[in-house]
Design an enzyme around this catalytic site. Sequence first.
Site, PDB file in Angstrom:
ATOM      1  CB  ALA A 223      -0.926   0.014   1.210  1.00 49.98           C
ATOM      2  CG  ASN A 224       1.320   4.214  -2.447  1.00 45.57           C
ATOM      3  OD1 ASN A 224       2.401   3.656  -2.340  1.00 45.57           O
ATOM      4  ND2 ASN A 224       0.764   4.493  -3.613  1.00 45.57           N
ATOM      5  NE  ARG A 225       5.366   5.184   4.930  1.00 48.65           N
ATOM      6  CZ  ARG A 225       5.497   4.435   6.016  1.00 48.65           C
ATOM      7  NH1 ARG A 225       4.594   4.537   6.980  1.00 48.65           N
ATOM      8  NH2 ARG A 225       6.512   3.610   6.147  1.00 48.65           N
ATOM      9  CB  SER A 226      -2.880   7.786   0.625  1.00 51.48           C
ATOM     10  OG  SER A 226      -3.949   8.662   0.384  1.00 51.48           O
TER      11      SER A 226
END
Length: 417
Positions: A223-226
């Site tokens: 995942a991305n840190r959003s």
Amino acid sequence: MADIDATLRGKRILLVIAGGIAAYKSLDLIRRLKERGATVRVVMTRGATEFITPLAAGALAGGTVYTDLFDRESEQDVGHIRLAREADLIVVAPATADLMAKMAGGHADDLASAILLATKRPVLVAPAMNPAMWAHPATQRNVATLLADGIHLAGPERGEMAESGEAGTGRMAEPLAIVAAVEAHFPGSKTDTVDATKPLTGKHVLVTAGPTHEPIDPVRYIANRSSGKQGFAIAAAAAAAGARVTLVAGPVGLPDPDGVAVRRVETARDMLAAVETALPADIAIFAAAVADWRPAQEATSKLKKDGSGVVPPLHVTENPDILATIAHLKDQRPGLVVGFAAETDDVFENAKKKLGRKGADIIVANDVSPETGVMGGGANTVHLVTAEGIESWPQMPKDEVARRLVHWIAGRLSPTA
């Protein structure tokens, strides 16, 4: 007016007015700053006095207007140094291409440029010039230098030029927009620039937000840190502007915005499918931080360590590029496609490349390095990258970024755009 009066009470603003037809807007800017409680001092270049008089500016500001670096009275106590330091914020409006070039080059051959070179205070610049001058590589180099030096920009805006009738990016931001940028510099200030109209009435706006989760096994994922905060704020602002809004959201813990149709998804492939289902749309804003890769094969049970110290291989494959896919559609491409570029270095260069590579109309670029606190935080600093150039906004809450972006986009759809 009582709420307005409190927003800049006690703040000292030094307004530098450069020569250009947009100088007439600076008179209204003085009034707007004063009615919010700010103390305004005015410096005018020689060119500015060709468009408005020091008498008019001084009458509105309620004080002396400074014009001459070698004025015998004001320079007895090194006046330009005093002016440079006795302010909480310096605003340059309008900022001509010439004055911006002086600032970038460190010139100090008149009062305005000497003050700007001598100051240690924050500086907010509102550019105003012909679209060809704004788009010229020399101006864009100067803008990049000023941004790297910590100068903040408000505008320029896209529209019809007063002096030539040409349309393009280069028009000075409206006084209320500059006031909003000024207020954003002071914690606890409250803007009074909400547009009561509904500029997106009748439009369908499609927004993506949040990360995607690409399963490795039943308990792990890429995942991305959003946080999804910026995308959700954009969806809410678009709905407030009268649009019918579809929000395709990755896995985040945010409540659904009022008046917005929300489709929750997990993976990039899910998100693309949901976006395609939501078409047609007039405007598509891709704010989601989609994972670039996913495991080539998802394990059906949890991967476990076997004590050997050997890490099991993780083979990845590329996810679909949602922005590029939609931007290159032939039949159902939205009329305006907006992408986001979350970068940690070379923000402007990478955003420019992404603009062309993805086929987007606008790239909203921001620096998401850990020290900025953008990922998961409540504030953002964005740069709008188009074929005409770069428009940078000062740091402000994500809700305010969303509101301004939505109304800026609505302006792109206007007949003059």
